[in-house]
Design an enzyme around this catalytic site. Structure first.
Site, PDB file in Angstrom:
ATOM      1  N   LYS A  57      -0.769 -31.997 -23.405  1.00 46.06           N
ATOM      2  CA  LYS A  57       0.481 -31.875 -22.645  1.00 46.06           C
ATOM      3  C   LYS A  57       1.201 -33.218 -22.598  1.00 46.06           C
ATOM      4  CE  LYS A  57      -1.307 -27.957 -20.105  1.00 46.06           C
ATOM      5  NZ  LYS A  57      -2.132 -27.472 -19.001  1.00 46.06           N
ATOM      6  N   GLN A 101      -4.245 -29.086 -13.110  1.00 41.77           N
ATOM      7  CA  GLN A 101      -4.973 -28.373 -14.153  1.00 41.77           C
ATOM      8  C   GLN A 101      -6.066 -27.485 -13.536  1.00 41.77           C
ATOM      9  OE1 GLN A 101      -4.289 -28.597 -17.615  1.00 41.77           O
ATOM     10  NE2 GLN A 101      -5.735 -26.901 -17.717  1.00 41.77           N
ATOM     11  N   ASP A 124       4.247 -24.983 -13.263  1.00 43.22           N
ATOM     12  CA  ASP A 124       3.260 -23.998 -13.711  1.00 43.22           C
ATOM     13  C   ASP A 124       3.521 -22.639 -13.058  1.00 43.22           C
ATOM     14  OD1 ASP A 124       1.266 -23.763 -15.554  1.00 43.22           O
ATOM     15  OD2 ASP A 124      -0.364 -24.412 -14.238  1.00 43.22           O
TER      16      ASP A 124
END
Ligand code: NDP
Length: 287
Positions: A57, A101, A124
Site C-alpha cells: 500500500k 490493517q 477502508d
C-alpha cells in the site's frame, strides 16, 4: 455450443491506468502549492502477510506522489492505546486517510476501532456511518474491493442493468457492499453464503458472478453460466500458489470474462484505497 473465447481480465493494467490518472491529479495539486494527500496505515503485531500488504500500500502511495506514514505497534498494544493513536490521527490536519490493517489481535475489538475512525478519513469504509451512507446511496468513501469489482465490470463493458448478479459471501468488507453497489447499478442481486441451498444451481443463473469466500476452487466450471462475467475476489494459498474461489482452468471457455487470482481484483483493491484517500483529501480541502 462452441467454447467461448474467455477474456482473462488484466486488473493490473486497469489499475495502472487509474493510478496514472490520480498521479496526474496529485502533481497538479502540488504544482499549485497544495500538500500531497496522506494515508496513514496502522499495523498492530508483526504478521508477515499484513506487513507485506502495508508495504504494498505504501509503495502504491509513493508511486503516485501520495504521502504515507506507518505506525507499527507491538502485538500486545492495548485497545485504549490504539484508540488514543486513532484519535490523534483524527485530529491531525495533515492526515487524510486512516487504515488499520486487519486482522487485529484478539484483545482488540475491530468494531470499536472502526467506530473511532473519523468517517471523513475512513478510507477502508468500515465505520457504521460510512456503511449507512452506502446503503442510502450517497457514499463518497466506499469499500475498496467492491469498488474495484465495479470498475472492472465497467471496463469490460458488462451490462449490469437488468443482469442477474450472484454474490457469494456476506462480509462487511466485500460481500455486502458489492451486492449493494450491484443493486444500485440496477442488477437483480442474489446474495449467497454458507447456508445457501444448492449454490451450484444459483450460480448457474448468474450473468455476473462474484465469489468472495476464500474457499479455493469451490466454483466448478459447470456452475458457470456460459458467457457470464466472473469477478473472482477470493484468494487462498494452496501449495504455495495463490488460487481463487473459482476453478480457473475449468471456467476458461465458459465465462466471457474472468479475473485471475494474481493481477485480477487485488491491484484494483489497492487502487481504490488510493482513490478513497484522494477523495477524502478533496472533501477535506473542498477542492
Ligand atoms: P469472510 O471470511 O469474512 O467471509 C467469507 C464469506 O464466504 C462468508 O459470508 C461465508 O458465509 C461465505 N462462505 C464461506 N464458505 C462458503 C461456502 N462453502 N459456500 C458459500 N459461502 C461460503 O471473508 P472476506 O469477505 O473478508 O474475504 C473473502 C475472500 O476474498 C477471501 O479469500 C479474501 O482473502 C479475499 N479478499 C480479496 C481481496 C482482494 O483484493 N482480492 C480483498 C478482500 C478479500 P457465512 O457468512 O455464512 O459464514
Amino acid at each position: 455450443m462452441g467454447e467461448i473465447d474467455t477474456v482473462v481480465v488484466n486488473g493490473l493494467e486497469l489499475a495502472n491506468e487509474l493510478r496514472e490518472d490520480m498521479a496526474q491529479q496529485i502533481r497538479t495539486i502540488v504544482e499549485e502549492g497544495g500538500r500531497a494527500p496522506c494515508l496513514v496505515v496502522v499495523l498492530v503485531g508483526d504478521d508477515p502477510a499484513s506487513r507485506s500488504y502495508i508495504k504494498g500500500k505504501q509503495r502504491a502511495c509513493s508511486r503516485i506522489g501520495m504521502d504515507s506514514r506507518e505506525h507499527l505497534l507491538p502485538g500486545d498494544t492495548s485497545q485504549s492505546n490504539l484508540l488514543s493513536l486513532i484519535k490523534d490521527l483524527n485530529a491531525d490536519e495533515g492526515v487524510d486517510g486512516i487504515l488499520v490493517q486487519l486482522p487485529l489481535p484478539d484483545a482488540i475489538d475491530p468494531d470499536v476501532i472502526a467506530e473511532t475512525i473519523d468517517p471523513s478519513k475512513d478510507v477502508d469504509a468500515l465505520h457504521p456511518i460510512t456503511a449507512g451512507r452506502l446503503l442510502r446511496g450517497n457514499a463518497d468513501l466506499i469499500s475498496c474491493t467492491p469498488l474495484g469489482v465495479m470498475a472492472v465490470l465497467e471496463r469490460c463493458g458488462v451490462a449490469i442493468e437488468g443482469a442477474h448478479a450472484v454474490v457469494i459471501g456476506r462480509s462487511n468488507i466485500v460481500g455486502k457492499p458489492v451486492s449493494i453497489l450491484l443493486q444500485q447499478a440496477n442488477a437483480t442481486v442474489t446474495l449467497c453464503h454458507s447456508r445457501t441451498r444448492d449454490l451450484a444451481a444459483v450460480c448457474r443463473q448468474a450473468d455476473i458472478l462474484v465469489p468472495a469466500t476464500g474457499r479455493p476452487r469451490m466454483i466448478k466450471g459447470d456452475w458457470i453460466k456460459p458467457g457470464a462475467a466472473v469477478m473472482d475476489v477470493g484468494v487462498s494459498e494452496v501449495d504455495g500458489k495463490l488460487v481463487g474461489d473459482v476453478d480457473f482452468e475449468a471456467a476458461k471457455g465458459v465465462a466471457k470474462f474472468i479475473t485471475p487470482s494474481r493481477r485480477g481484483i487485488g491491484p484494483m483493491t489497492i487502487t481504490m484505497l488510493l482513490r478513497n484517500t484522494l477523495m477524502a483529501y478533496q472533501m477535506r480541502s473542498g477542492s
